[in-house]
Design a protein around this motif. Sequence first.
Motif, PDB file in Angstrom:
ATOM      1  N   PHE A  34       0.835  -1.194   0.000  1.00 51.47           N
ATOM      2  CA  PHE A  34       0.000   0.000   0.000  1.00 51.47           C
ATOM      3  C   PHE A  34       0.875   1.251   0.000  1.00 51.47           C
ATOM      4  CE2 PHE A  34      -3.585  -2.632   1.051  1.00 51.47           C
ATOM      5  CZ  PHE A  34      -3.059  -3.625   1.849  1.00 51.47           C
ATOM      6  N   TYR A  36       0.397   5.296   1.089  1.00 57.32           N
ATOM      7  CA  TYR A  36      -0.423   6.292   1.753  1.00 57.32           C
ATOM      8  C   TYR A  36       0.251   7.657   1.599  1.00 57.32           C
ATOM      9  CZ  TYR A  36      -3.133   2.699   4.193  1.00 57.32           C
ATOM     10  OH  TYR A  36      -3.962   1.647   4.493  1.00 57.32           O
ATOM     11  N   GLN A  38       0.396  11.448   3.451  1.00 60.49           N
ATOM     12  CA  GLN A  38       0.082  12.109   4.711  1.00 60.49           C
ATOM     13  C   GLN A  38       0.543  13.557   4.659  1.00 60.49           C
ATOM     14  OE1 GLN A  38       1.859  10.441   8.312  1.00 60.49           O
ATOM     15  NE2 GLN A  38       0.159  11.206   9.545  1.00 60.49           N
ATOM     16  N   GLY A  41       0.270  17.192   9.831  1.00 60.57           N
ATOM     17  CA  GLY A  41      -0.799  17.376  10.797  1.00 60.57           C
ATOM     18  C   GLY A  41      -2.085  16.633  10.485  1.00 60.57           C
ATOM     19  N   LYS A  42      -2.056  15.831   9.435  1.00 57.82           N
ATOM     20  CA  LYS A  42      -3.253  15.077   9.033  1.00 57.82           C
ATOM     21  C   LYS A  42      -3.013  13.580   9.156  1.00 57.82           C
ATOM     22  CE  LYS A  42      -5.465  18.796   7.832  1.00 57.82           C
ATOM     23  NZ  LYS A  42      -6.647  19.257   8.624  1.00 57.82           N
ATOM     24  N   SER A  43      -4.059  12.805   8.918  1.00 62.92           N
ATOM     25  CA  SER A  43      -3.936  11.351   8.994  1.00 62.92           C
ATOM     26  C   SER A  43      -3.540  10.772   7.644  1.00 62.92           C
ATOM     27  CB  SER A  43      -5.260  10.747   9.463  1.00 62.92           C
ATOM     28  OG  SER A  43      -6.303  11.082   8.571  1.00 62.92           O
ATOM     29  N   PRO A  44      -2.974   9.573   7.624  1.00 60.26           N
ATOM     30  CA  PRO A  44      -2.618   8.922   6.359  1.00 60.26           C
ATOM     31  C   PRO A  44      -3.852   8.655   5.514  1.00 60.26           C
ATOM     32  CG  PRO A  44      -1.504   7.870   8.211  1.00 60.26           C
ATOM     33  CD  PRO A  44      -2.540   8.781   8.789  1.00 60.26           C
ATOM     34  N   LEU A  46      -5.097   6.615   2.006  1.00 64.50           N
ATOM     35  CA  LEU A  46      -4.714   5.566   1.059  1.00 64.50           C
ATOM     36  C   LEU A  46      -4.720   6.104  -0.376  1.00 64.50           C
ATOM     37  CD1 LEU A  46      -4.136   2.488   0.687  1.00 64.50           C
ATOM     38  CD2 LEU A  46      -6.587   2.243   0.266  1.00 64.50           C
ATOM     39  N   SER A  49      -3.186   0.512  -3.708  1.00 64.76           N
ATOM     40  CA  SER A  49      -2.836  -0.805  -3.210  1.00 64.76           C
ATOM     41  C   SER A  49      -2.405  -1.642  -4.405  1.00 64.76           C
ATOM     42  CB  SER A  49      -4.028  -1.452  -2.501  1.00 64.76           C
ATOM     43  OG  SER A  49      -5.148  -1.496  -3.370  1.00 64.76           O
ATOM     44  N   LEU A  88       3.931   7.186   2.686  1.00 57.05           N
ATOM     45  CA  LEU A  88       4.218   5.997   3.486  1.00 57.05           C
ATOM     46  C   LEU A  88       3.975   4.743   2.662  1.00 57.05           C
ATOM     47  CD1 LEU A  88       2.204   7.042   6.679  1.00 57.05           C
ATOM     48  CD2 LEU A  88       4.646   7.333   6.299  1.00 57.05           C
ATOM     49  N   GLN A  92       1.736  -5.937   4.021  1.00 55.78           N
ATOM     50  CA  GLN A  92       1.054  -6.870   4.913  1.00 55.78           C
ATOM     51  C   GLN A  92       1.581  -8.250   4.599  1.00 55.78           C
ATOM     52  OE1 GLN A  92      -1.480  -9.300   3.973  1.00 55.78           O
ATOM     53  NE2 GLN A  92      -1.692  -9.991   6.068  1.00 55.78           N
ATOM     54  N   ILE A  99      -0.253  -4.751   9.255  1.00 60.61           N
ATOM     55  CA  ILE A  99       0.496  -4.042   8.217  1.00 60.61           C
ATOM     56  C   ILE A  99       1.693  -3.375   8.862  1.00 60.61           C
ATOM     57  CG2 ILE A  99       0.436  -2.030   6.693  1.00 60.61           C
ATOM     58  CD1 ILE A  99      -2.363  -2.755   5.912  1.00 60.61           C
ATOM     59  N   PHE A 101       4.440  -0.406   8.401  1.00 63.85           N
ATOM     60  CA  PHE A 101       4.645   0.840   7.680  1.00 63.85           C
ATOM     61  C   PHE A 101       6.123   1.223   7.662  1.00 63.85           C
ATOM     62  CE2 PHE A 101       0.465   2.608   6.820  1.00 63.85           C
ATOM     63  CZ  PHE A 101      -0.344   1.822   7.610  1.00 63.85           C
ATOM     64  N   GLY A 102       6.543   1.797   6.542  1.00 62.82           N
ATOM     65  CA  GLY A 102       7.827   2.459   6.507  1.00 62.82           C
ATOM     66  C   GLY A 102       7.711   3.802   7.213  1.00 62.82           C
ATOM     67  N   SER A 103       8.848   4.433   7.433  1.00 65.16           N
ATOM     68  CA  SER A 103       8.833   5.709   8.156  1.00 65.16           C
ATOM     69  C   SER A 103       8.497   6.886   7.260  1.00 65.16           C
ATOM     70  CB  SER A 103      10.166   5.935   8.857  1.00 65.16           C
ATOM     71  OG  SER A 103      11.217   5.881   7.912  1.00 65.16           O
TER      72      SER A 103
ATOM     73  N   TYR B  35      -2.736   2.867  16.214  1.00 65.56           N
ATOM     74  CA  TYR B  35      -1.331   3.161  15.948  1.00 65.56           C
ATOM     75  C   TYR B  35      -0.923   4.409  16.729  1.00 65.56           C
ATOM     76  CZ  TYR B  35      -1.698   0.237  11.716  1.00 65.56           C
ATOM     77  OH  TYR B  35      -1.889  -0.793  10.835  1.00 65.56           O
ATOM     78  N   GLY B  42       7.778   6.578  12.502  1.00 67.08           N
ATOM     79  CA  GLY B  42       6.678   6.116  11.678  1.00 67.08           C
ATOM     80  C   GLY B  42       5.483   5.667  12.496  1.00 67.08           C
ATOM     81  N   PHE B  90      -3.575   7.254  16.042  1.00 63.37           N
ATOM     82  CA  PHE B  90      -4.508   7.054  14.941  1.00 63.37           C
ATOM     83  C   PHE B  90      -5.246   5.734  15.104  1.00 63.37           C
ATOM     84  CE2 PHE B  90      -3.573  10.603  12.319  1.00 63.37           C
ATOM     85  CZ  PHE B  90      -2.213  10.846  12.412  1.00 63.37           C
ATOM     86  N   GLU B 101      -7.176  -3.006   2.666  1.00 68.32           N
ATOM     87  CA  GLU B 101      -6.803  -1.607   2.826  1.00 68.32           C
ATOM     88  C   GLU B 101      -7.315  -1.073   4.148  1.00 68.32           C
ATOM     89  OE1 GLU B 101      -7.258  -0.898  -1.994  1.00 68.32           O
ATOM     90  OE2 GLU B 101      -8.886  -0.453  -0.598  1.00 68.32           O
ATOM     91  N   PHE B 104      -7.925   5.472   7.893  1.00 72.72           N
ATOM     92  CA  PHE B 104      -7.534   6.087   9.157  1.00 72.72           C
ATOM     93  C   PHE B 104      -8.503   7.170   9.618  1.00 72.72           C
ATOM     94  CE2 PHE B 104      -3.289   4.530  10.194  1.00 72.72           C
ATOM     95  CZ  PHE B 104      -3.014   3.787   9.062  1.00 72.72           C
ATOM     96  N   GLY B 105      -8.636   7.290  10.933  1.00 73.43           N
ATOM     97  CA  GLY B 105      -9.326   8.408  11.528  1.00 73.43           C
ATOM     98  C   GLY B 105      -8.433   9.631  11.554  1.00 73.43           C
ATOM     99  N   ARG B 109      -4.034  13.987  19.268  1.00 75.01           N
ATOM    100  CA  ARG B 109      -2.703  14.427  19.706  1.00 75.01           C
ATOM    101  C   ARG B 109      -2.693  14.463  21.226  1.00 75.01           C
ATOM    102  NH1 ARG B 109       1.568  16.779  17.300  1.00 75.01           N
ATOM    103  NH2 ARG B 109       0.395  16.912  15.346  1.00 75.01           N
TER     104      ARG B 109
END
Lengths: 111, 113
Positions: A34, A36, A38, A41-44, A46, A49, A88, A92, A99, A101-103, B35, B42, B90, B101, B104-105, B109
């Motif tokens: 996958f 992603y 980001q 300040g936000k979420s990942p 998608l 895939s 990112l 899996q 899953i 994740f890479g950094s 997470y 990460g 998250f 897949e 995420f929410g 913080r």
Amino acid sequence: QKEVEQNSGPLSVPEGAIASLNCTYSDRVSQSFFWYRQYSGKSPELIMSIYSNGDKEDGRFTAQLNKASQYVSLLIRDSQPSDSATYLCADQYSSASKIIFGSGTRLSIRP
Amino acid sequence: IAGITQAPTSQILAAGRRMTLRCTQDMRHNAMYWYRQDLGLGLRLIHYSNTAGTTGKGEVPDGYSVSRANTDDFPLTLASAVPSQTSVYFCASSVNSGGYEQYFGPGTRLTVT
């Protein structure tokens, strides 16, 4: 330890060019991969895939998977400033429901 | 609203206090995940749930607990917060576990002082 490796960047690409993001993984039995995006300040979110060797295209994005080389990449064509974000990579592995994740690679598109 | 909601958005917490982070999804996904994301490290999996009534430990479970009483909710509890738990948390979900897949929410913080 199963790992996903990415170059942290920053990767700077001129607007309109192709951005190439790379990822290697250590687990030979990994089945699902996958990408992603980001924003700060936000979420990942998608993007793509990919499950089979070869290329998968979706709009300006192309994911490439090479299981023999344990390598997955993301190409972004006609890069836009709005593509500036951290990308990112995740895989899996079949032995677990989780899953890894890479950094992340920070991408900057310069006007 | 379709998707995942998390609460609170942010929180400052004194060390030693108990805190529950809330996560709710309305997509009827079977699998849910927590997470934490720290600079340079990460996303690291804390706990997961493959289906309602079951939970499992991830990569960094110590100091955290979860429950999954129903499909929609997956709260994460810090029994006695410590400064090293300062992070962005998250919640995510997927249709099923195993290669699907994850979505995420918006994240919570948390700062532990």
